[in-house]
Structure formats: C-alpha cells, structure tokens
Design a protein around this motif. Structure first.
Motif, PDB file in Angstrom:
ATOM      1  N   SER A 165      30.037  46.675  39.784  1.00 40.30           N
ATOM      2  CA  SER A 165      30.794  47.336  38.706  1.00 40.30           C
ATOM      3  C   SER A 165      31.515  48.584  39.190  1.00 40.30           C
ATOM      4  O   SER A 165      32.571  48.948  38.670  1.00 40.30           O
ATOM      5  CB  SER A 165      29.857  47.685  37.547  1.00 40.30           C
ATOM      6  OG  SER A 165      29.360  46.514  36.949  1.00 40.30           O
ATOM      7  N   TRP A 221      29.557  42.393  37.906  1.00 37.79           N
ATOM      8  CA  TRP A 221      30.517  41.784  36.990  1.00 37.79           C
ATOM      9  C   TRP A 221      31.100  40.568  37.670  1.00 37.79           C
ATOM     10  O   TRP A 221      31.322  40.565  38.896  1.00 37.79           O
ATOM     11  CB  TRP A 221      31.630  42.780  36.664  1.00 37.79           C
ATOM     12  CG  TRP A 221      32.693  42.234  35.756  1.00 37.79           C
ATOM     13  CD1 TRP A 221      32.660  42.155  34.394  1.00 37.79           C
ATOM     14  CD2 TRP A 221      33.952  41.686  36.154  1.00 37.79           C
ATOM     15  NE1 TRP A 221      33.822  41.598  33.914  1.00 37.79           N
ATOM     16  CE2 TRP A 221      34.640  41.294  34.975  1.00 37.79           C
ATOM     17  CE3 TRP A 221      34.574  41.477  37.386  1.00 37.79           C
ATOM     18  CZ2 TRP A 221      35.901  40.725  34.998  1.00 37.79           C
ATOM     19  CZ3 TRP A 221      35.833  40.897  37.417  1.00 37.79           C
ATOM     20  CH2 TRP A 221      36.483  40.532  36.229  1.00 37.79           C
ATOM     21  N   HIS A 222      31.331  39.499  36.934  1.00 34.02           N
ATOM     22  CA  HIS A 222      31.871  38.302  37.552  1.00 34.02           C
ATOM     23  C   HIS A 222      32.969  37.681  36.703  1.00 34.02           C
ATOM     24  O   HIS A 222      33.039  37.878  35.488  1.00 34.02           O
ATOM     25  CB  HIS A 222      30.767  37.266  37.828  1.00 34.02           C
ATOM     26  CG  HIS A 222      30.148  36.699  36.580  1.00 34.02           C
ATOM     27  ND1 HIS A 222      28.972  37.168  36.068  1.00 34.02           N
ATOM     28  CD2 HIS A 222      30.555  35.700  35.750  1.00 34.02           C
ATOM     29  CE1 HIS A 222      28.676  36.487  34.975  1.00 34.02           C
ATOM     30  NE2 HIS A 222      29.617  35.593  34.750  1.00 34.02           N
ATOM     31  N   ALA A 223      33.823  36.932  37.395  1.00 37.19           N
ATOM     32  CA  ALA A 223      34.872  36.137  36.759  1.00 37.19           C
ATOM     33  C   ALA A 223      34.726  34.709  37.250  1.00 37.19           C
ATOM     34  O   ALA A 223      34.446  34.471  38.437  1.00 37.19           O
ATOM     35  CB  ALA A 223      36.258  36.689  37.107  1.00 37.19           C
ATOM     36  N   PRO A 252      39.170  42.727  34.366  1.00 35.16           N
ATOM     37  CA  PRO A 252      37.968  43.559  34.556  1.00 35.16           C
ATOM     38  C   PRO A 252      37.763  44.480  33.368  1.00 35.16           C
ATOM     39  O   PRO A 252      38.707  44.799  32.637  1.00 35.16           O
ATOM     40  CB  PRO A 252      38.283  44.346  35.829  1.00 35.16           C
ATOM     41  CG  PRO A 252      39.781  44.448  35.831  1.00 35.16           C
ATOM     42  CD  PRO A 252      40.274  43.154  35.237  1.00 35.16           C
ATOM     43  N   LEU A 278      35.402  48.390  40.272  1.00 33.38           N
ATOM     44  CA  LEU A 278      36.423  47.927  39.337  1.00 33.38           C
ATOM     45  C   LEU A 278      37.311  49.038  38.793  1.00 33.38           C
ATOM     46  O   LEU A 278      37.999  48.853  37.788  1.00 33.38           O
ATOM     47  CB  LEU A 278      35.758  47.167  38.191  1.00 33.38           C
ATOM     48  CG  LEU A 278      34.960  45.925  38.633  1.00 33.38           C
ATOM     49  CD1 LEU A 278      34.246  45.300  37.457  1.00 33.38           C
ATOM     50  CD2 LEU A 278      35.871  44.914  39.307  1.00 33.38           C
ATOM     51  N   ASN A 331      36.605  35.889  31.809  1.00 33.28           N
ATOM     52  CA  ASN A 331      37.038  37.175  32.375  1.00 33.28           C
ATOM     53  C   ASN A 331      38.323  37.037  33.190  1.00 33.28           C
ATOM     54  O   ASN A 331      38.507  37.684  34.227  1.00 33.28           O
ATOM     55  CB  ASN A 331      35.935  37.806  33.231  1.00 33.28           C
ATOM     56  CG  ASN A 331      34.789  38.334  32.394  1.00 33.28           C
ATOM     57  OD1 ASN A 331      34.984  38.772  31.257  1.00 33.28           O
ATOM     58  ND2 ASN A 331      33.579  38.280  32.928  1.00 33.28           N
ATOM     59  N   LEU A 334      44.240  43.597  38.804  1.00 28.37           N
ATOM     60  CA  LEU A 334      43.332  42.899  39.715  1.00 28.37           C
ATOM     61  C   LEU A 334      43.712  41.414  39.769  1.00 28.37           C
ATOM     62  O   LEU A 334      43.811  40.749  38.733  1.00 28.37           O
ATOM     63  CB  LEU A 334      41.887  43.065  39.245  1.00 28.37           C
ATOM     64  CG  LEU A 334      40.801  42.504  40.158  1.00 28.37           C
ATOM     65  CD1 LEU A 334      40.829  43.187  41.518  1.00 28.37           C
ATOM     66  CD2 LEU A 334      39.422  42.673  39.511  1.00 28.37           C
ATOM     67  N   TRP A 348      43.871  44.531  44.350  1.00 29.42           N
ATOM     68  CA  TRP A 348      44.631  45.249  43.328  1.00 29.42           C
ATOM     69  C   TRP A 348      46.098  45.207  43.732  1.00 29.42           C
ATOM     70  O   TRP A 348      46.443  45.529  44.865  1.00 29.42           O
ATOM     71  CB  TRP A 348      44.181  46.710  43.232  1.00 29.42           C
ATOM     72  CG  TRP A 348      42.798  46.946  42.715  1.00 29.42           C
ATOM     73  CD1 TRP A 348      41.696  47.282  43.456  1.00 29.42           C
ATOM     74  CD2 TRP A 348      42.357  46.906  41.352  1.00 29.42           C
ATOM     75  NE1 TRP A 348      40.611  47.446  42.650  1.00 29.42           N
ATOM     76  CE2 TRP A 348      40.978  47.228  41.337  1.00 29.42           C
ATOM     77  CE3 TRP A 348      42.990  46.632  40.135  1.00 29.42           C
ATOM     78  CZ2 TRP A 348      40.232  47.271  40.175  1.00 29.42           C
ATOM     79  CZ3 TRP A 348      42.249  46.669  38.972  1.00 29.42           C
ATOM     80  CH2 TRP A 348      40.892  46.992  38.985  1.00 29.42           C
TER      81      TRP A 348
END
Length: 510
Positions: free
Chosen positions: A290, A378-380, A362, A293, A329, A302, A408
């Motif tokens: 986290s 955190w995941h996508a 994010p 981000l 996400n 992102l 980014w």
C-alpha cells in the motif's frame, strides 16, 4: 565499428580515478563493482553479406530480448519490458512483409516463429501520430536464453584469435537484456547489452583493449548525481577514449529521461500471481504494498502493459462494464491490439497473441491511515481466458505468460526533449501509447522466492491424447451412421412416392 562501454557504480562504492590506468591501446580498471552497458555500432559495410542484405529489406528493425531472471534497475537504465523476445519492424515501402531473412533463424534458433512467419505480427498500437519513432508491426515469443545468438555471433563476427571478442559474446549469457537496432536512415546496426552489478561477487579488475576493427572505444565509469528537475537524470564520473586520451576526463552531465524508477522509499515493487483454481478463466493478479501507491505527481496514472501469448486472450466486451472494472480495481482498457477472437481455438490463431494496456484504479493515498493499513497489500485482478488447445499426453498442457510491466505514467513539462538522452530506449511497445513527453516511473518486479522467474506457468486441461483415436473412430462411425440413416430415409421417401405414382397410373387406366 564503434564501441561504448558504460559502468555505473553506486554512490556507496568509493571510486578513485587512480583505479583507471590509461595506455595508448588499452584501459585498465582496478577493483570495480558496477552495472555494465556495452554498445557496439556496425555500418552495413562491416556486416556479413547475408545480414546486410536482410537488413536492407527493412526500414526499421528492433529486437528486444529480456531475461526471465529479476534484476535491479540502475539509472539511467531504468526502462522495463516483459521477459522474452520482442520483435518490432517497419518494412520498406516497396518490400513485402516477409522481410526477415532466414539468417535471423540461424541467429536466434530454428524454432523462432517471429522471423519466419510474417503473419505472426500484429500492428503496433499508437494513440498519437506525433510519436513517429514507433515501428509498424510487433511480434513476441518466449526465448529463455541467447545461446543460439551467442554461437552465431562468435562464428560470424569474432576472428578465431580474438579472445576479447569471444569474451564479449560469452558475457551475453549473463545479460539482463539485449537490444538490436537498425534503421535505414543511419544504416547502422547497434547491439546493446546490459547487466546489473552482481551482488554475490567481489570487485573485479578488467582490461579493455582497443580492437583493431574499432574506430573508437569510449569507456565511462559513472555514478548518479544530484538533479534539479524531476524530468532529469544526472551522471558524473570519468570518460576515456582509448587511443585519444592520456588520462581519464572528469565529467558531469544531466539530461531529460522518459524512464525513472518509482520512489524506492515507497517500496515500489509488485508481485504477479495466478491464484488457483485457474480452470479456463484465470485471473492475473498484481499485488502491491500500500505504501507504493502514492503517485510521483498528482497528474500521474498507474498502468500495466501485458504481453499475452496466443493461448490467452482478454474479453474486451467483459471489460467494457465500469462496475465490473471497479470490482477488479481496474479503471479502463487504454489499448488492445492483436488476437481477440472469443471463440477461435489456439490451433487456428495465426498471430502471436495480443498486447494490452490497462489503467489501474489504486486507492487514494490517506496519510492519516493507521500503520496496519499502510503495511497492507493492495491488488488488481486482470481477467483472462484460455483458448482450446491441442490434445496432449496426460490431458494437461503447460503454458507460460510473462510478468507485465507496471508504471506510473506522468506528463513532463512543456518543451522537455526526451531524445537528447544518450541512453534512451524506445520501441518497447507501450511508450508509443502515450505522448512524446510522458515519463514512466517503473515498479520493480519482486518474486516471492529468491531467484524466481518472471514468468507464470499455467496448467491447462486439454483432451487426453491417448483417447483421441477412440474419439476419431467414434466420430467417423457416428458420421457414417448418420449418413446411412439419411440415405435410408431418402430411399423410403422415394420408394413411397414411386408406389403412389404406380397406383395413380393404374386408377387412371381403369
């Protein structure tokens, strides 16, 4: 031939110019531990005839090979690309698409498809016509090592008595990436290799000799310096042109760069996994700390750029739903090129696969969050789909998908000129999807296991090869029975119609 060798050591490694001994035909470097970029520039006249003829059929040709072993980035070599072989080219306007001569099969291995089958290529996606450096077509395939290229280079380029040339080729076995570039305007072929500084070895001594065929050998021993603008990178150290300089020349220079590392203080790493069960609809999961981000600037977004071999594809209609994207996400599909047929099995797919640019969604950084929230992950999830594959022994086929690149994307200041960077790297596939003044802050891939590969393996259920004979025979039998049944029904209809005609004739006669 021109040769440029750049050593990049960390600021922690104290370097003294006394470690450089310059002689008329060599440079002796003492006790140095550094990353190394080596660049060789050949004119067409210096190349073997078969290579020269093949190159003259193309307007641009760019090969990008990346190792599947993780490596740390070091400025100014900060660009990232998925593991494997990436081929980008633009043919001459009066040439056919089949411009890649069989010589490249010898150089890269007979199993290479990108150089022998022009229909494997897909158009390189672009979103702006101003970015004119991009090639027209691209192709990808997995290539674990450069062994075939090393052998070919030694046989065609290195004289038998040239130990330095043979050693240079052998160093490619430990390279993190290799670039091969040609364009018809300069008529030069450029080979560029990079290897990070090994962490498990002591500083080494090295002697660099001026090769007889080298018109110029430039050696730089540099380290990162302080910058005043966020778009810039700065290097300082010593430059030596062997045969021209009697002592190392101190130097310091800055330049705008399109590639940067995401701030290391934020632990800007990511992990790629495919959570079980995979089935025929696997999810490719990207996991981030986290703390990583927080964007470098408010206008940054992102992104992840995926290279999907033909057994895998993305359903663009599925990702057209904002609610579905939010549940994963994800924010939007920014670009998609290549094979997207939802129904076709893999054995009828002609292209190598597809390339996909996704913008992630994010969470908004919250500095007042608790320490446990800041240490959370955190995941996508990127939903993918598998095509039907050919039967195999045991009923299972393994496929591999390379880790994507994550960065980014941030706008640079108006007027920034990225092409003045002497270490610039283009034709990677994703940079053409942004404006020419975009900066990319890359995340570092970080496998959970030390020495892990940047490839994910998927076990795909397929038809058991041992049972295909029964299926074939059964299919033929059912088809024959069906045909016989149709013929029999047609015969019965014909028989009945014949009797009806005879009876009607008899009635008329009576």
């Amino acid at each position: 031939m021109k040769e440029r060798i750049t050593f990049i050591h960390t600021a922690d490694e104290d370097f003294d110019p006394e470690q450089l001994e310059v002689s008329p035909d060599s440079l002796h470097i003492k006790s140095l531990k550094a990353a190394r970029e080596e660049r060789l520039t050949f004119s067409l006249e210096e190349l073997p005839d078969d290579i020269s003829r093949a190159l003259q059929k193309s307007h641009q040709l760019h090969l990008r090979w990346v190792s599947d072993a993780p490596y740390p980035s070091v400025a100014p070599f900060l660009s990232r690309l998925s593991s494997g072989l990436h081929v980008h080219f633009t043919p001459q306007s009066n040439r056919s698409a089949d411009l890649l001569h069989p010589v490249f099969l010898k150089a890269l291995g007979e199993s290479i498809q990108c150089t022998s089958k022009p229909d494997k290529f897909i158009p390189t996606p672009t979103v702006t016509s101003r970015f004119t450096a991009s090639s027209a077509f691209q192709c990808y395939e997995t290539l674990p090592s450069l062994e075939d290229f090393i052998v070919y280079f030694q046989e065609t380029t290195c004289p038998k008595a040239d130990a330095q040339c043979m050693t240079r080729a052998n160093r490619l076995r430990k390279a993190d990436y290799l670039d091969v570039d040609f364009d018809a305007i300069s008529r030069n072929l450029i080979l560029t290799s990079f290897r990070h500084a090994p962490t498990d070895s002591d500083p080494q001594d090295e002697r660099i000799n001026r090769h007889q065929s080298s018109a110029k050998v430039e050696v730089g021993v540099l380290t990162s310096g302080k910058v005043t603008e966020r778009e810039e990178l700065s290097l300082e150290g010593f430059l030596t042109v062997i045969g021209e300089n009697q002592r190392p020349n101190p130097t310091r220079f800055s330049f705008p760069s399109r590639y940067h590392s995401a701030p290391l203080t934020s632990n800007a790493t990511f992990l790629t996994t495919i959570p079980p069960p995979t089935g025929l609809h696997p999810n490719l999961r990207l996991t981030f700390p986290s703390t990583s981000l927080s964007p470098p600037a408010p206008a940054c977004a992102l992104h992840t750029y995926l290279t999907l071999p033909s057994p895998l594809f993305m359903d663009k209609y599925q990702l057209s739903s904002p609610n579905f994207l939010a549940s994963k996400n994800l924010r939007a599909v920014r670009a998609l090129s290549g094979e997207t047929d939802l129904e076709a099995p893999n054995w009828v797919i002609r292209k190598w696969g597809s390339a996909l640019l996704l913008e992630l969604a994010p969470p908004t950084p919250n500095r007042s969050s608790s320490s446990s929230a800041r240490n959370a992950l955190w995941h996508a999830d990127v939903p993918l789909h598998l095509r039907y594959l050919s039967p195999a022994l045991g009923g299972v086929t393994d496929i591999e998908v390379p880790w994507p690149v994550v960065f980014w994307a941030c706008p640079a200041n108006e007027g920034t000129k990225m092409n003045v960077n002497p270490f610039d790297r283009v034709n990677l596939g994703y940079e053409s999807l942004f404006g020419p003044r975009t900066m990319f802050y890359h995340f570092q891939p970080q496998p959970t296991v030390a020495g892990g590969r940047l490839m994910e393996k998927i076990h795909v259920p397929v038809m058991v090869l041992e049972g295909t004979r029964w299926v074939e025979n059964g299919t033929v039998g059912v088809a024959l029975l069906g045909a016989m049944w149709v013929v029999w029904k047609l015969f019965r209809v014909w028989q009945r119609s014949g009797r009806s005609t005879e009876e009607e004739t008899l009635r008329k006669t009576q």
